[in-house]
Design a protein around this motif. Structure first.
Motif, PDB file in Angstrom:
ATOM      1  N   MET A  20      27.362  50.978  82.928  1.00 51.07           N
ATOM      2  CA  MET A  20      28.072  51.690  83.994  1.00 51.07           C
ATOM      3  C   MET A  20      28.042  53.202  83.727  1.00 51.07           C
ATOM      4  O   MET A  20      27.921  54.004  84.659  1.00 51.07           O
ATOM      5  N   THR A  21      28.131  53.589  82.469  1.00 48.92           N
ATOM      6  CA  THR A  21      28.076  55.005  82.111  1.00 48.92           C
ATOM      7  C   THR A  21      26.729  55.601  82.507  1.00 48.92           C
ATOM      8  O   THR A  21      26.682  56.661  83.140  1.00 48.92           O
ATOM      9  N   CYS A  22      25.654  54.931  82.147  1.00 48.75           N
ATOM     10  CA  CYS A  22      24.315  55.434  82.497  1.00 48.75           C
ATOM     11  C   CYS A  22      24.134  55.520  84.004  1.00 48.75           C
ATOM     12  O   CYS A  22      23.612  56.519  84.529  1.00 48.75           O
ATOM     13  N   ARG A  57      42.599  34.710  88.829  1.00 49.26           N
ATOM     14  CA  ARG A  57      41.938  35.446  89.909  1.00 49.26           C
ATOM     15  C   ARG A  57      40.491  35.800  89.601  1.00 49.26           C
ATOM     16  O   ARG A  57      39.755  36.205  90.496  1.00 49.26           O
ATOM     17  N   GLY A  58      40.090  35.713  88.336  1.00 47.86           N
ATOM     18  CA  GLY A  58      38.704  36.049  88.012  1.00 47.86           C
ATOM     19  C   GLY A  58      38.500  36.193  86.524  1.00 47.86           C
ATOM     20  O   GLY A  58      39.446  36.198  85.739  1.00 47.86           O
ATOM     21  N   SER A  59      37.261  36.342  86.154  1.00 50.67           N
ATOM     22  CA  SER A  59      36.909  36.453  84.738  1.00 50.67           C
ATOM     23  C   SER A  59      37.189  37.859  84.220  1.00 50.67           C
ATOM     24  O   SER A  59      37.352  38.807  85.000  1.00 50.67           O
ATOM     25  N   ALA A  64      36.644  43.772  84.232  1.00 49.35           N
ATOM     26  CA  ALA A  64      36.120  44.955  83.553  1.00 49.35           C
ATOM     27  C   ALA A  64      35.226  45.763  84.477  1.00 49.35           C
ATOM     28  O   ALA A  64      35.300  46.999  84.491  1.00 49.35           O
ATOM     29  N   GLN A  65      34.382  45.092  85.255  1.00 47.59           N
ATOM     30  CA  GLN A  65      33.493  45.803  86.173  1.00 47.59           C
ATOM     31  C   GLN A  65      34.271  46.624  87.192  1.00 47.59           C
ATOM     32  O   GLN A  65      33.913  47.767  87.490  1.00 47.59           O
ATOM     33  N   ARG A  71      37.121  53.849  87.307  1.00 44.70           N
ATOM     34  CA  ARG A  71      37.245  54.979  86.381  1.00 44.70           C
ATOM     35  C   ARG A  71      36.021  55.881  86.463  1.00 44.70           C
ATOM     36  O   ARG A  71      36.128  57.107  86.389  1.00 44.70           O
ATOM     37  N   ALA A  72      34.850  55.302  86.626  1.00 44.69           N
ATOM     38  CA  ALA A  72      33.626  56.098  86.742  1.00 44.69           C
ATOM     39  C   ALA A  72      33.646  56.944  88.014  1.00 44.69           C
ATOM     40  O   ALA A  72      33.262  58.116  87.993  1.00 44.69           O
TER      41      ALA A  72
END
Length: 164
Positions: A20-22, A57-59, A64-65, A71-72
């Protein structure tokens, strides 16, 4: 009844944060030197929000995604805002030093800026000087942003709305 929390695969989350950073650096046209800082921000934001994870509700990967993406996006927004502010303050500095406009306006602007600059703390003044010189500040981005917010408040209080 205790709530079951899924096990964290930190290495997998770290790789997701790195991807995600890249992606964010490319899409947001941010400098590559921000890579480590941004990845750290993403991971810290995830750790802060982890208490709100609802496994029903989810994994954790999906959670995290979403955290990483939000945040990104915020980091890109802050970087663009900082660049815009740098442009505005540089333009103000050019107006004061160039003298291409009415001398009375120039004198008023100089007096107003002098009054505002005399009220700023040393870190805020350093931030303004860095912005006027368009140099990269060695201070962390969050510190520069905090000082910039204080400078904006001082400019608005002094009646320089176009600069705030």
């Amino acid at each position: 009844m205790t709530m079951h929390r899924p096990a964290l695969d930190v290495e997998l989350l770290y790789r997701d944060a790195d991807r995600m950073t890249c992606r964010t650096l490319r899409a947001g046209r941010l400098p590559a030197m921000e890579r480590d800082d941004l990845r750290q921000e993403l991971m810290l934001d995830l750790l802060r929000r982890l208490q709100h994870l609802d496994p029903a509700r989810g994994s954790i990967g999906a959670f995290a995604q979403v955290c990483f993406r939000h945040r990104a996006q915020r980091a890109v927004w802050l970087q663009r805002r900082e660049a815009r502010d740098r442009h505005i303050y540089a333009h103000l500095g050019e107006q004061v030093s160039a003298g291409h406009h009415d001398p009375a306006d120039s004198l008023t602007l100089r007096l107003d800026l002098g009054r505002v600059l005399s009220r700023l703390s040393p870190p805020q003044l350093a931030t303004v000087m860095t912005l006027l010189q368009q140099d990269a500040s060695p201070a962390p981005r969050t510190t520069r942003h905090r000082h910039l917010q204080a400078v904006r408040a001082q400019l608005a209080a002094a009646g320089l709305q176009e600069a705030a």
